[in-house]
Design a protein around this motif. Structure first.
Motif, PDB file in Angstrom:
ATOM      1  N   ASP A 728       0.916  -1.108   0.053  1.00  0.00           N
ATOM      2  CA  ASP A 728      -0.062  -0.109   0.059  1.00  0.00           C
ATOM      3  C   ASP A 728       0.815   1.240  -0.006  1.00  0.00           C
ATOM      4  OD1 ASP A 728       0.887  -0.604   2.289  1.00  0.00           O
ATOM      5  OD2 ASP A 728      -0.831   0.105   3.528  1.00  0.00           O
ATOM      6  N   ILE A 729       1.617   1.329  -1.045  1.00  0.00           N
ATOM      7  CA  ILE A 729       2.522   2.517  -1.206  1.00  0.00           C
ATOM      8  C   ILE A 729       2.247   3.687  -1.687  1.00  0.00           C
ATOM      9  CG2 ILE A 729       5.046   3.130  -1.782  1.00  0.00           C
ATOM     10  CD1 ILE A 729       5.069   1.276   0.426  1.00  0.00           C
ATOM     11  N   LEU A 730       2.437   4.675  -1.123  1.00  0.00           N
ATOM     12  CA  LEU A 730       1.969   6.123  -1.834  1.00  0.00           C
ATOM     13  C   LEU A 730       3.375   6.734  -2.424  1.00  0.00           C
ATOM     14  CD1 LEU A 730      -0.375   8.446  -2.021  1.00  0.00           C
ATOM     15  CD2 LEU A 730       0.627   9.279   0.323  1.00  0.00           C
ATOM     16  N   TYR A 731       4.190   6.806  -1.764  1.00  0.00           N
ATOM     17  CA  TYR A 731       5.553   7.300  -2.217  1.00  0.00           C
ATOM     18  C   TYR A 731       6.597   6.258  -1.672  1.00  0.00           C
ATOM     19  CZ  TYR A 731       9.477  10.601  -2.638  1.00  0.00           C
ATOM     20  OH  TYR A 731      10.548  11.130  -2.932  1.00  0.00           O
ATOM     21  N   LEU A 732       7.857   6.393  -2.800  1.00  0.00           N
ATOM     22  CA  LEU A 732       9.084   5.644  -2.866  1.00  0.00           C
ATOM     23  C   LEU A 732      10.132   6.326  -3.535  1.00  0.00           C
ATOM     24  CD1 LEU A 732       9.576   2.908  -1.504  1.00  0.00           C
ATOM     25  CD2 LEU A 732       9.584   1.804  -3.606  1.00  0.00           C
ATOM     26  N   GLY A 733      11.061   6.352  -2.861  1.00  0.00           N
ATOM     27  CA  GLY A 733      12.169   7.367  -3.637  1.00  0.00           C
ATOM     28  C   GLY A 733      13.364   7.322  -2.590  1.00  0.00           C
ATOM     29  N   LYS A 734      14.567   8.040  -3.005  1.00  0.00           N
ATOM     30  CA  LYS A 734      15.478   8.213  -2.324  1.00  0.00           C
ATOM     31  C   LYS A 734      15.508   9.317  -1.087  1.00  0.00           C
ATOM     32  CE  LYS A 734      19.435   7.945  -4.526  1.00  0.00           C
ATOM     33  NZ  LYS A 734      20.551   7.997  -5.600  1.00  0.00           N
ATOM     34  N   TYR A 735      16.114   8.975   0.146  1.00  0.00           N
ATOM     35  CA  TYR A 735      15.787   9.926   1.033  1.00  0.00           C
ATOM     36  C   TYR A 735      16.751  11.197   1.046  1.00  0.00           C
ATOM     37  CZ  TYR A 735      16.523  12.031   5.479  1.00  0.00           C
ATOM     38  OH  TYR A 735      16.382  12.953   6.612  1.00  0.00           O
ATOM     39  N   ASP A 736      16.006  12.264   0.948  1.00  0.00           N
ATOM     40  CA  ASP A 736      16.707  13.609   0.846  1.00  0.00           C
ATOM     41  C   ASP A 736      16.084  14.423   2.079  1.00  0.00           C
ATOM     42  OD1 ASP A 736      17.707  16.087   0.417  1.00  0.00           O
ATOM     43  OD2 ASP A 736      16.924  16.191  -1.578  1.00  0.00           O
ATOM     44  N   PRO A 737      16.863  14.545   2.995  1.00  0.00           N
ATOM     45  CA  PRO A 737      16.094  15.465   3.936  1.00  0.00           C
ATOM     46  C   PRO A 737      16.051  16.731   3.887  1.00  0.00           C
ATOM     47  CG  PRO A 737      18.854  15.131   4.377  1.00  0.00           C
ATOM     48  CD  PRO A 737      18.217  14.429   3.004  1.00  0.00           C
ATOM     49  N   LYS A 738      16.169  17.165   2.910  1.00  0.00           N
ATOM     50  CA  LYS A 738      15.798  18.872   2.619  1.00  0.00           C
ATOM     51  C   LYS A 738      14.780  18.590   1.616  1.00  0.00           C
ATOM     52  CE  LYS A 738      20.270  20.783   3.363  1.00  0.00           C
ATOM     53  NZ  LYS A 738      21.411  21.595   2.906  1.00  0.00           N
ATOM     54  N   ARG A 739      14.130  17.609   1.046  1.00  0.00           N
ATOM     55  CA  ARG A 739      13.030  17.627  -0.092  1.00  0.00           C
ATOM     56  C   ARG A 739      12.001  17.964   0.710  1.00  0.00           C
ATOM     57  NH1 ARG A 739      12.521  13.347  -4.632  1.00  0.00           N
ATOM     58  NH2 ARG A 739      10.999  14.667  -5.929  1.00  0.00           N
ATOM     59  N   VAL A 740      11.127  18.797   0.197  1.00  0.00           N
ATOM     60  CA  VAL A 740       9.897  19.416   0.394  1.00  0.00           C
ATOM     61  C   VAL A 740       8.585  18.651   0.066  1.00  0.00           C
ATOM     62  CG1 VAL A 740       8.375  21.141   0.937  1.00  0.00           C
ATOM     63  CG2 VAL A 740      10.685  21.580   0.716  1.00  0.00           C
ATOM     64  N   PHE A 741       7.683  18.240   0.823  1.00  0.00           N
ATOM     65  CA  PHE A 741       6.597  17.367   0.702  1.00  0.00           C
ATOM     66  C   PHE A 741       5.233  18.128   1.041  1.00  0.00           C
ATOM     67  CE2 PHE A 741       9.503  14.087   1.666  1.00  0.00           C
ATOM     68  CZ  PHE A 741       9.593  13.237   0.688  1.00  0.00           C
ATOM     69  N   THR A 762      14.373  15.809  10.703  1.00  0.00           N
ATOM     70  CA  THR A 762      14.547  15.267  11.894  1.00  0.00           C
ATOM     71  C   THR A 762      13.648  14.065  12.135  1.00  0.00           C
ATOM     72  OG1 THR A 762      12.398  16.577  12.610  1.00  0.00           O
ATOM     73  CG2 THR A 762      14.933  17.601  12.660  1.00  0.00           C
ATOM     74  N   CYS A 763      13.404  13.256  11.010  1.00  0.00           N
ATOM     75  CA  CYS A 763      12.576  12.068  11.139  1.00  0.00           C
ATOM     76  C   CYS A 763      13.321  10.836  11.632  1.00  0.00           C
ATOM     77  CB  CYS A 763      12.236  11.702   9.745  1.00  0.00           C
ATOM     78  SG  CYS A 763      13.177  10.977   8.654  1.00  0.00           S
ATOM     79  N   PRO A 764      12.703   9.933  12.549  1.00  0.00           N
ATOM     80  CA  PRO A 764      13.366   8.609  12.911  1.00  0.00           C
ATOM     81  C   PRO A 764      14.043   8.068  11.763  1.00  0.00           C
ATOM     82  CG  PRO A 764      11.255   8.893  14.007  1.00  0.00           C
ATOM     83  CD  PRO A 764      11.247   9.858  12.929  1.00  0.00           C
ATOM     84  N   THR A 765      15.096   7.341  12.408  1.00  0.00           N
ATOM     85  CA  THR A 765      15.998   6.662  11.226  1.00  0.00           C
ATOM     86  C   THR A 765      15.841   5.123  11.190  1.00  0.00           C
ATOM     87  OG1 THR A 765      17.820   6.464  12.756  1.00  0.00           O
ATOM     88  CG2 THR A 765      17.509   8.476  11.355  1.00  0.00           C
ATOM     89  N   THR A 766      15.225   4.735  12.318  1.00  0.00           N
ATOM     90  CA  THR A 766      15.041   3.180  12.533  1.00  0.00           C
ATOM     91  C   THR A 766      13.640   2.813  12.779  1.00  0.00           C
ATOM     92  OG1 THR A 766      15.580   3.201  14.768  1.00  0.00           O
ATOM     93  CG2 THR A 766      17.287   2.822  13.455  1.00  0.00           C
TER      94      THR A 766
END
Length: 857
Positions: A728-741, A762-766
């Protein structure tokens, strides 16, 4: 030798025949034929009168007899089930228990019987109350589509005291609506239930000559994969899954269960899988009341999405159903398909409707004739001739002669029976005769007869109207409950718990989970494959087992994945007893289990001098030390990065022709394979390098993947191979901490539409985290990962619906993912529609470059 064998060993043939007759052995053929006949009769009875339904009404005999009895007893009031069971026994000779069970089953389908009291719960498996405590009656739907004495074929009941229907005149594909299963002698039937409204729509489509497709729909809900349904034919199958949702990081909730299970049986399968170590949970609670609610509490550190996949793999949360559409057609069992069964049913409905119209026409014409004759009889005062008659016969004759001048406009001849009815008219009716009312009645009858003729001439349109009317009257609240989706088979290797320790005895050549006194290697699951390299250069693949002999002098043991194309083995081996040292790099790939494969040509005396397993194709450097020899350099370094990767059967390149004393690793080196290209298989929910599904881009080892699901739950993933992200994936991509959603969502707690713009710095990493609020009524509306984030909003303004275009990027500031966002409207919103601009089109495509590997958005 027995006494009988001894007697006939040397006896004359005549004596043998004589004695066999005395012994009764001559009856063997007769008994065999008798047995064959009885068995055939029994088999035919079970098939035709017990287990397999007739296509005309889709009912087994016991169900038909119950409904017929309810029709006889129908007075509009609820009837005690015990009374229905007792009355049905006049038609069904197999005891009250079978009748009660079948009656409860019909009531639980919520289609043909209106119920009151505790009729049990098919979701939990709880049984119904005793027949004296519960009541039921025919539903309005059943009364309308199932009963018409004039279009019913009747036969005597089992004792000849009453008549019962051969089949009920069902004007609806009841068999496909309810489903059925039954086991007869030598065959079985298993027809899955389908959606009421979809059956009506498919019936209309067939009548109009259009194509239609039917898929099962279950009252239990869930999700089905109909990829191999094969129109319900024998040999087809579907997979059905429970609906499992993540409530929080420690809790899963099952709200819909697979068809054919109950909450009790499902929980038992979960507990059994936990006891066997296939899954690990804290506990499971059954909070089911009116709706299913099974709560699974996870152990700390568990991955909710991986646990969901494990539940599908190891419990009854996923089941496979194999339909077998077998019905009685022309008093013979026939295997057919769902579509053909619907066509048969619709054609039968059309035949019944035509039959009803013809009967109605006959009755209307008879009424018109009788009314016209009465009008003549009274208006022309033909009844006066009755005074002149001396006896009954003369009276009939006089009336017949008196009517003849006026019967030219009648539509059939006047019979003696018609005149008898005129004679029987009471004088009060003659005295109160109203010509105007009689003319109005004749006019309405003419209109009705004309309408019947029109319907008969356009019987297809009339049948279409019948199905549309049925859907309009009874289709409300019968929307599809089971969602149709495509999901692949869960690979048990990816979700199985590594709950067993694996050991090796290198010298003696044993590996397994029971060798607890030997060298411990790693934890495994029962679904893992193991690759073993031995000192003689041979290698083989085996399944995990308690104890397995694979060959002496083991040098390397590890888990094996045939699809892992990036695992490269770096090997230096001596080719034969006195042969040179050769170097090779290779990937094993798919090979046959339990078969020994040689290193190189497999010469006697071959042995491995050095071997390393490299998960990402790393090519290190080793130091080769030779045995002392005049005028020969005794040590040198070898760089594996200079060796080309070839197939596993390649012999390799010469390192040295002199005897080698030892080889030692100098450095691990770096990968020679470049960045990993990952793909997303939407059916299985797995991201891997195996080129299954859509490419999402190239990733270096230190880069991460971000997945966001439809419910707003998000997670960062290390780039291991494979990665289970879910379907049930809405979005899948390479993690970019500065990307704006940008997200437009409905906030359940304050009951507002909100817009939020955020980054994931600042999101959790694990652990999983929620980009929306945690309120259960919060719902995602639109999600954007590009600068273009525009929607149109339809809203109610007085009696009108107006529309406004919104640029969401202007409605909220960029904050952290934890922010609620901004409330942006107090209007009564009807709907939001995404505006698909150029940026969206670019974003929603699958990218092959490493800079922009977004798959969804």
């Amino acid at each position: 030798m027995s006494d009988i064998e001894d007697k006939y060993a040397n006896a004359p043939e005549a004596d043998v025949k004589s004695d066999t007759a005395i012994l009764g052995l001559s009856n063997a053929n007769h008994l065999e034929k008798l047995y064959d006949g009885w068995f055939l009769d029994y088999a035919s009875y079970v098939i035709l009168d017990r287990a397999v339904p007739y296509f005309e009404d889709g009912l087994k005999p016991v169900q038909r007899r119950i409904l017929h009895t309810l029709s006889e007893m129908n007075n509009g009031h609820l009837i005690k089930v015990a009374n229905v069971v007792g009355a049905t026994m006049r038609y069904h000779p197999h005891g009250d228990s079978s009748i009660y069970t079948a009656l409860v089953g019909l009531g639980q389908k919520d289609l043909l019987i209106d119920t009151q009291g505790n009729w049990g719960n098919p979701l939990t498996g709880d049984g119904a109350a005793a027949g004296r405590y519960i009541e039921g009656r025919l539903s309005q739907f059943a009364q309308e589509i199932l009963f018409n004495p004039e279009t019913t074929e009747w036969i005597p009941n089992y004792d000849g005291t009453r008549k019962e229907p051969v089949t009920l005149p069902a004007k609806f594909p009841l068999l496909l609506a309810q489903g059925v299963d039954g086991i007869a002698v030598g065959l079985s039937t298993y027809i899955l239930p389908h959606n009421f409204n979809e059956l009506c729509e498919a019936s209309v489509a067939y009548l109009k000559g259009k194509k239609f497709t039917l898929y099962p729909d279950f009252f239990t809900g869930g999700t089905i994969d109909v990829s191999h349904y094969d129109d319900g034919a024998r040999g087809g199958k579907i997979k059905v899954r429970a609906k499992i949702e993540v409530q929080d990081a420690k809790t899963l909730v099952i709200s819909e269960i697979p068809y054919g299970t109950t909450t009790g049986s499902l929980i038992e399968s979960i507990v059994a899988a936990n006891d066997k170590g296939k899954i690990k949970i804290k506990r499971v609670d059954d909070d089911t009341a009116q709706n299913v609610e099974i709560v699974i509490h996870l152990l700390p550190g568990s991955e909710p999405q991986k646990m969901i996949e494990a539940l599908y793999a190891f419990t009854d949360c996923e089941k496979s159903l194999s339909p077998c559409t077998c019905v009685i057609i022309d008093k013979k069992p026939c295997f057919t398909t769902t579509s053909e069964l619907l066509k048969l049913s619709v054609d039968h409905t059309k035949h019944l409707l035509k039959w009803e119209l013809e009967n109605d026409l006959k009755h209307s014409q008879e009424k018109w004739h009788a009314t016209s004759l009465e009008k003549i009889f009274i208006e022309k005062e033909v009844y006066e001739v009755m005074k002149k008659a001396k006896d009954h016969d003369e009276m009939i004759q006089l009336i017949d002669e008196g009517l003849k001048p006026f019967t030219k406009k009648l539509r059939r001849e006047v019979t003696t029976e018609d005149i008898e009815k005129l004679v029987a008219l009471p004088m009060s009716k003659i005295a109160r005769f109203n010509r105007k009312k009689a003319d109005e009645l004749l006019k309405s009858l003419d209109d009705h007869i004309a309408e019947i003729h029109a319907n008969l001439e356009n019987i297809i349109d009339y049948t279409v109207a019948h199905f549309k009317n049925i859907q309009k009257k009874y289709g409300a609240g019968r929307e599809r409950k089971t969602q149709i989706a495509e999901f692949g088979k869960v690979d048990a290797v990816h979700v199985a718990m590594a709950n067993q320790k694996f050991y090796v005895n290198r010298k003696e050549g044993f590996i397994g989970t029971d060798l607890k006194k030997e060298e411990y290697l790693f934890d495994v699951s029962e679904y893992d494959d193991i690759i073993v390299f031995k000192n003689d250069g041979s290698y083989k693949i085996v399944k995990v087992s308690a104890k397995d002999f694979v060959g002496k002098d083991i040098v390397l043991v590890e888990k094996f994945n045939k699809d892992d194309e990036r695992r490269i083995y770096n090997v230096i081996y001596q080719d034969g007893k006195d042969g040179p040292a050769l170097i090779k790099r290779f990937n094993v790939g798919g090979i046959t289990r339990n078969k020994d494969y040689p290193m190189g040509k497999g010469k006697p005396g071959t042995k491995i001098l050095y071997i390393s397993s490299n998960a990402n194709g790393e090519a290190g450097t080793v130091k080769v030390v030779l045995k002392p020899r005049p005028r020969v350099k005794l040590n040198f370094e070898v760089d594996f990065s200079e060796v080309e990767i070839k197939g596993r059967n390649a012999v390799g390149n010469i390192v040295t022709k002199y005897p080698v004393r030892s080889i030692k690793k100098v450095s691990d080196g770096e990968s020679t394979l470049g960045a990993k290209i990952f793909y997303f298989d939407a059916i299985s929910g797995i991201v891997s390098t195996q080129k299954k599904g859509d490419r999402i881009g190239a990733f270096e080892d230190e880069e991460k993947l971000i997945s966001i699901r439809n419910n707003g739950m998000a997670k960062l993933h290390e780039m291991k191979d494979p990665i289970l992200v879910g379907t049930d994936i809405l979005y899948l991509g390479k993690y970019d901490p500065k990307r704006v959603f940008t997200v437009l969502y409905f906030e359940g707690e304050n009951f507002n539409y909100m817009v939020k713009r955020f980054t994931l710095e600042t999101c959790p990493t694990t652990t999983e985290f929620n980009i929306l609020s945690d309120h259960p009524d919060t719902k995602m509306i639109e999600f954007f990962s590009t600068e273009d984030a525009r929607v149109t909003m339809d809203y109610q303004s007085g009696h009108k619906v107006e529309q406004e275009e919104l640029d969401l990027t202007e409605l909220a500031e960029i904050k952290t993912y934890k922010a609620l966002g901004s409330k942006f409207t107090a209007k009564k919103v009807k709907r939001f529609t995404r505006i698909k601009g150029a940026a969206h089109e670019e974003e929603s495509s699958v990218h092959s470059d490493s800079e922009s590997p977004d798959l969804f958005g």
